[in-house]
Write a protein that holds these residues in place. Structure first.
Motif, PDB file in Angstrom:
ATOM      1  N   VAL A 134       0.874  -1.257   0.039  1.00  0.00           N
ATOM      2  CA  VAL A 134       0.015   0.111   0.026  1.00  0.00           C
ATOM      3  C   VAL A 134       0.876   1.298   0.093  1.00  0.00           C
ATOM      4  O   VAL A 134       1.618   1.577   0.873  1.00  0.00           O
ATOM      5  CB  VAL A 134      -0.760   0.019   1.311  1.00  0.00           C
ATOM      6  CG1 VAL A 134      -1.746   1.294   1.261  1.00  0.00           C
ATOM      7  CG2 VAL A 134      -1.979  -1.245   1.284  1.00  0.00           C
ATOM      8  N   ILE A 135       0.856   1.955  -1.175  1.00  0.00           N
ATOM      9  CA  ILE A 135       1.401   3.179  -0.962  1.00  0.00           C
ATOM     10  C   ILE A 135       0.514   4.339  -0.316  1.00  0.00           C
ATOM     11  O   ILE A 135      -0.722   4.770  -0.618  1.00  0.00           O
ATOM     12  CB  ILE A 135       1.751   4.150  -2.481  1.00  0.00           C
ATOM     13  CG1 ILE A 135       2.529   2.745  -3.043  1.00  0.00           C
ATOM     14  CG2 ILE A 135       2.410   5.231  -2.312  1.00  0.00           C
ATOM     15  CD1 ILE A 135       3.411   2.418  -2.937  1.00  0.00           C
ATOM     16  N   HIS A 136       0.973   4.643   0.738  1.00  0.00           N
ATOM     17  CA  HIS A 136       0.323   5.729   1.767  1.00  0.00           C
ATOM     18  C   HIS A 136       0.691   7.176   1.556  1.00  0.00           C
ATOM     19  O   HIS A 136       1.973   7.313   2.050  1.00  0.00           O
ATOM     20  CB  HIS A 136       0.233   5.277   3.371  1.00  0.00           C
ATOM     21  CG  HIS A 136      -0.713   5.942   3.980  1.00  0.00           C
ATOM     22  ND1 HIS A 136      -0.578   7.282   4.556  1.00  0.00           N
ATOM     23  CD2 HIS A 136      -1.970   5.694   4.298  1.00  0.00           C
ATOM     24  CE1 HIS A 136      -1.719   7.567   5.227  1.00  0.00           C
ATOM     25  NE2 HIS A 136      -2.501   6.714   5.219  1.00  0.00           N
ATOM     26  N   LEU A 137      -0.104   8.178   1.546  1.00  0.00           N
ATOM     27  CA  LEU A 137       0.068   9.324   1.244  1.00  0.00           C
ATOM     28  C   LEU A 137      -0.472  10.343   2.030  1.00  0.00           C
ATOM     29  O   LEU A 137      -1.657  10.139   2.512  1.00  0.00           O
ATOM     30  CB  LEU A 137      -0.433   9.725  -0.133  1.00  0.00           C
ATOM     31  CG  LEU A 137       0.152   8.917  -1.401  1.00  0.00           C
ATOM     32  CD1 LEU A 137      -0.739   9.406  -2.460  1.00  0.00           C
ATOM     33  CD2 LEU A 137       1.571   9.087  -1.727  1.00  0.00           C
ATOM     34  N   HIS A 138       0.545  11.268   2.932  1.00  0.00           N
ATOM     35  CA  HIS A 138       0.015  12.022   4.027  1.00  0.00           C
ATOM     36  C   HIS A 138      -0.649  13.134   3.475  1.00  0.00           C
ATOM     37  O   HIS A 138      -0.691  13.487   2.447  1.00  0.00           O
ATOM     38  CB  HIS A 138       1.422  12.377   4.850  1.00  0.00           C
ATOM     39  CG  HIS A 138       2.412  13.292   4.131  1.00  0.00           C
ATOM     40  ND1 HIS A 138       1.805  14.564   3.689  1.00  0.00           N
ATOM     41  CD2 HIS A 138       3.474  12.973   3.646  1.00  0.00           C
ATOM     42  CE1 HIS A 138       2.988  14.879   3.046  1.00  0.00           C
ATOM     43  NE2 HIS A 138       4.217  14.228   3.094  1.00  0.00           N
ATOM     44  N   GLY A 139      -1.214  13.943   4.714  1.00  0.00           N
ATOM     45  CA  GLY A 139      -2.009  14.921   3.863  1.00  0.00           C
ATOM     46  C   GLY A 139      -1.264  16.447   4.085  1.00  0.00           C
ATOM     47  O   GLY A 139      -0.002  16.471   4.189  1.00  0.00           O
ATOM     48  N   GLY A 140      -1.874  17.691   3.858  1.00  0.00           N
ATOM     49  CA  GLY A 140      -1.034  18.735   3.962  1.00  0.00           C
ATOM     50  C   GLY A 140      -1.439  19.468   2.676  1.00  0.00           C
ATOM     51  O   GLY A 140      -2.524  20.196   2.717  1.00  0.00           O
ATOM     52  N   PRO A 141      -0.699  19.503   1.648  1.00  0.00           N
ATOM     53  CA  PRO A 141       0.631  18.635   1.430  1.00  0.00           C
ATOM     54  C   PRO A 141       1.706  19.106   2.402  1.00  0.00           C
ATOM     55  O   PRO A 141       2.700  18.224   2.148  1.00  0.00           O
ATOM     56  CB  PRO A 141       0.837  18.897  -0.201  1.00  0.00           C
ATOM     57  CG  PRO A 141       0.352  20.206  -0.304  1.00  0.00           C
ATOM     58  CD  PRO A 141      -0.766  20.402   0.558  1.00  0.00           C
ATOM     59  N   GLU A 142       1.514  20.141   3.115  1.00  0.00           N
ATOM     60  CA  GLU A 142       2.826  20.459   3.811  1.00  0.00           C
ATOM     61  C   GLU A 142       2.680  19.960   5.267  1.00  0.00           C
ATOM     62  O   GLU A 142       2.746  20.424   6.046  1.00  0.00           O
ATOM     63  CB  GLU A 142       2.758  21.900   4.279  1.00  0.00           C
ATOM     64  CG  GLU A 142       2.628  22.986   3.012  1.00  0.00           C
ATOM     65  CD  GLU A 142       1.182  23.190   2.825  1.00  0.00           C
ATOM     66  OE1 GLU A 142       0.702  24.172   2.086  1.00  0.00           O
ATOM     67  OE2 GLU A 142       0.192  22.339   3.095  1.00  0.00           O
ATOM     68  N   GLU A 143       2.780  18.596   5.210  1.00  0.00           N
ATOM     69  CA  GLU A 143       3.030  17.561   6.194  1.00  0.00           C
ATOM     70  C   GLU A 143       4.165  16.917   5.885  1.00  0.00           C
ATOM     71  O   GLU A 143       4.977  16.999   4.808  1.00  0.00           O
ATOM     72  CB  GLU A 143       1.824  16.741   6.594  1.00  0.00           C
ATOM     73  CG  GLU A 143       0.863  17.657   7.099  1.00  0.00           C
ATOM     74  CD  GLU A 143      -0.597  16.641   7.339  1.00  0.00           C
ATOM     75  OE1 GLU A 143      -0.179  15.465   7.639  1.00  0.00           O
ATOM     76  OE2 GLU A 143      -1.680  17.182   7.727  1.00  0.00           O
TER      77      GLU A 143
END
Length: 746
Positions: A523-532
């Protein structure tokens, strides 16, 4: 160009001094005048400000709501964070989710005896103990949504009252205390009216069940069940692909896509209620506004303002509200700096004229104007992400972000025989875990540290004399992070280059029990933000996925923090198309370096990561078997129409303006390419999310089903943009893991 004599500018990112009529400075050794009720800053000095402020908040008394020293239903693996100590550092207030929801607790620093100060179910977001120890101020999110209010309570649990945000249509959050504890600064957001294409004039609380409902309202009969098998029912606001309304008529696309109203005001509020609130400043169309510090004599306020990626520190005189100094500061932690005890030096965490944030020292004259600015502490390739001061105001704690992990050091400001903008030698303070999320004073010679790590839940540690670090007894033990038998996976860093040469990186979690060279579903997991930024901290979702035999690769694509300002800005405007390619490049690297199975890849993310998930499924339709998008935007124009006004103001810089950049926003919207979707997807959303409204998930799922694609929507009760309740977090993790396991393991 010709410059006004009152405006001194140094480049796009330089310092700025703006002089209003200068008051007479105080005599040496005396304090300046107490703040008086103020008007907002002059329009010519600060564009975007207005004399129109939200009504001054009125304190609302509440019944006592204390609780037992232990939760009735205690989570074995609870977390503690956001500590704030009393005057002598013997006790601390903090946020803890041991009862299933983040609540306000307090107790002795050296004892496991704790008490629940507010047993209401509203999640707590921030905590601040007054310097004199008489009050604890805190922010809550009623109903778990995005609107917040500021309350205060005495350390024994009595005197609980709402200071600001009692109106459910408004919102409020904490600023700093006055150093004499006479008042606390609070930011108040004015109630706003939403303007949607085709539905002009409709208020935020007037939306039908297809979009969102007021907190506490009962869902209609056609609302989806919340059991993990939710269905999409009810009309859409309008179809973002065809631009048609539910009745089939063409939607009005000429109406403003962004809500035109809203504003932020900062007040000084007396928690005892003996004095009326004092207006420090107000701004209409503001993206953010927070009072980060007040000088000891009350003559100056340090404000953080501006949209994402363009924040700035502003010094304002409280006597006449004139802006005397401004300097760009980095995103991330909002507590950007502090005045020295004598008010003549301002210490700031800033990335002005540089790639990485550093410690700046700004010398101020008696009127708050800058006399000189210098860099007092810096590191090559590392951001200064936290800046805090000990009780005496002369010892600074600097937390550096070193490739995702944290390093903490202490420096003396105003060391003997040095200039007032100089610091003493740095003293490293070893940390027992990878990341420090907050530092605060805890009496003479002591600090409280909130730490997270890949092997434990968040907890609070006491640092004594900058030498020893001890876990507080009310923080969970490392071994309690998960039930016995399956310890958390320790991630390994991976580094790669994007197709355009930009360096990328991330953390790879290998499912236990697999041979090193055995391809695994990933699983490719992508954080929020994008400024996180992806950090090496324990993530229960990752633990759930690896426990099902799935690898996880969590990368930082362009736009993430921690890699320099150019990296953060690399996705602005049309640069966002390159971020879509970053996701594909990271997936390819997971195959070669993981190793991940190229035939069993999935993509998942939350908030901006949810948007990237939608985008990845339609821009790279043959790469992933499935996706799980959590609170993600699917169409930028509907997002701007429905989000909070201050969020829209901030987001326009990142994505494009909803009026002047409509074609770009349409091109960047996953809904514009829905015909490319080929794989099943799960969308998850909080029902009270006013940051990214639930309609963003609803319209994408509806469109997918219209094309014959298997798509489901899980809507979580009593949650906003962040899922804060233990039962909902558990439901989310298990539903997402079930979905991934079903689609990747077969």
């Amino acid at each position: 160009m010709a410059a006004d004599a009152r405006d001194q500018v140094t480049g796009d990112w330089g310092t700025r001094a703006v002089d209003g009529p200068a008051p007479v400075p105080p005599a040496p050794g005396t304090l300046g005048p107490a703040p008086a009720p103020l008007q907002s800053d002059r329009a010519e000095d600060r564009p975007g400000t207005s004399d129109a402020a939200a009504p001054a908040p009125t304190p609302v008394a509440l019944p006592e709501a204390g609780g037992p020293g232990d939760a009735v239903t205690r989570l074995r693996a609870h977390g503690c964070w956001y500590p704030s100590a009393n005057a002598d550092g013997t006790e601390a207030a903090f946020i803890c989710d041991r009862g299933g929801v983040p609540q306000l607790w307090a107790g002795p620093v050296g004892s496991g005896e704790v008490r629940l100060l507010d047993s209401s179910p509203d999640p707590v977001k921030e905590v601040s103990w007054s310097p004199d120890g008489r009050w604890i101020a805190y922010t809550t999110a009623p109903g778990g949504g995005e609107h917040t209010r500021v309350l205060c309570v005495r350390p024994d649990g009595t005197g609980r009252r709402i200071l600001a945000g009692a109106d459910p249509a408004s919102s409020a959050y904490l600023g700093s205390w006055a150093h004499d504890s006479s008042a606390i600064a609070v930011t108040v957001a004015a109630p706003a009216t939403a303007v949607h294409p085709g539905r002009a004039g409709q208020t935020l609380l007037d939306h039908g069940p297809a979009d969102r409902m007021p907190a506490g309202a009962r869902p209609g009969a056609d609302w989806a069940d919340r059991d993990g098998h939710a269905t999409l029912l009810g009309p859409a606001a309008y179809d973002a692909t065809s631009r048609t309304a539910p009745n089939g008529t063409q939607a009005d696309t000429t109406a403003p896509a962004a809500r035109p109203d809203g504003g932020l005001s900062v007040y000084l509020i007396d928690p005892d209620g003996l004095a009326s609130p004092v207006l420090l400043t107000t701004e209409t169309h503001a993206a953010s506004l927070r009072a980060c510090d007040l000088s000891h004599d009350g003559r100056f306020a340090l404000l953080r303002r501006g949209p994402r990626g363009r924040r700035e520190a502003v010094v304002r005189r409280t006597a006449d509200s004139a802006t005397t100094f401004a300097l760009p500061v980095a995103d991330s932690d909002p507590w950007i700096g502090r005045f020295s005890p004598d008010g003549r030096t301002l210490w700031l965490r800033s990335n002005a004229d540089r790639e990485y944030a550093a410690l700046f020292a700004v010398l101020l004259d008696a009127y708050g104007r800058p006399e000189g600015t210098s860099v007092a502490a810096e590191r090559d390739g590392s951001d200064l992400e936290l800046l805090a001061f000990a009780q005496d105001g002369r010892t600074a704690a600097l937390a550096w972000n070193v490739q995702g992990a944290g390093e903490l050091e202490l420096v003396e400001t105003f060391p003997t025989g040095h200039a007032p903008d100089d610091t003493g030698p740095a003293r490293p303070l070893p940390l027992p875990h990878e990341v420090v999320t907050r530092v605060t004073a805890a009496g003479a010679g002591r600090l409280l540290l909130a730490l997270s790590g890949s092997q434990r839940r968040p907890g609070v540690w006491l640092a004594h004399e900058g030498v020893s670090v001890f876990r507080t007894p009310w923080s969970a033990r490392d071994e309690d992070a998960v039930p016995p038998g399956r310890p958390p996976v320790r991630p390994v860093p991976l580094r790669l280059a994007a197709r355009d040469g930009l360096p990328l990186s991330g953390w790879y979690y290998r499912a236990p029990g697999r041979a090193p060279d055995e391809p695994a579903p990933c699983v490719i997991h992508l954080h929020g933000g994008p400024e996180e930024q992806e950090r090496p901290v324990f993530n229960p979702l990752y633990h759930e996925l690896t426990g099902r035999g799935l690898d996880v690769f969590a990368p930082d694509v362009r736009g993430s923090l921690g890699h320099g300002r150019s990296f953060v800005d690399a996705d602005l405007g049309a640069g966002r198309f390159a971020a879509f390619d970053d996701v594909a490049d990271c997936a390819a690297h997971a195959v070669t370096a993981g190793p991940a199975d190229p035939t069993r890849l999935a993509v998942m993310g939350r908030s901006y990561g949810g948007y990237l998930t939608f985008a990845s499924l339609v821009w790279h339709p043959d790469l992933f078997r499935t996706g799980v998008a959590v609170c993600g935007m699917s169409d930028f124009l509907t997002f701007f129409a429905g989000t909070e006004p201050w969020i829209a103001e901030s987001a326009a810089h990142k994505y494009g303006h909803p009026e002047t950049d409509r074609e770009l926003l349409r091109a960047l919207s996953p809904m514009s390419r829905i015909e490319a979707l080929r794989v099943p997807l799960l969308a998850v959303h909080g029902e009270h999310d006013t940051n990214v409204p639930p309609g963003e998930s609803q319209q994408f799922v509806r469109a997918a089903r219209g094309r014959g694609i298997h798509a489901e929507l899980l809507t979580l009760r009593d949650e906003g943009h962040d899922f804060l309740r233990a039962d909902n977090r558990r439901l989310f993790r298990r539903t997402a893991a079930d979905w991934m396991e079903w689609h990747l393991q077969v």
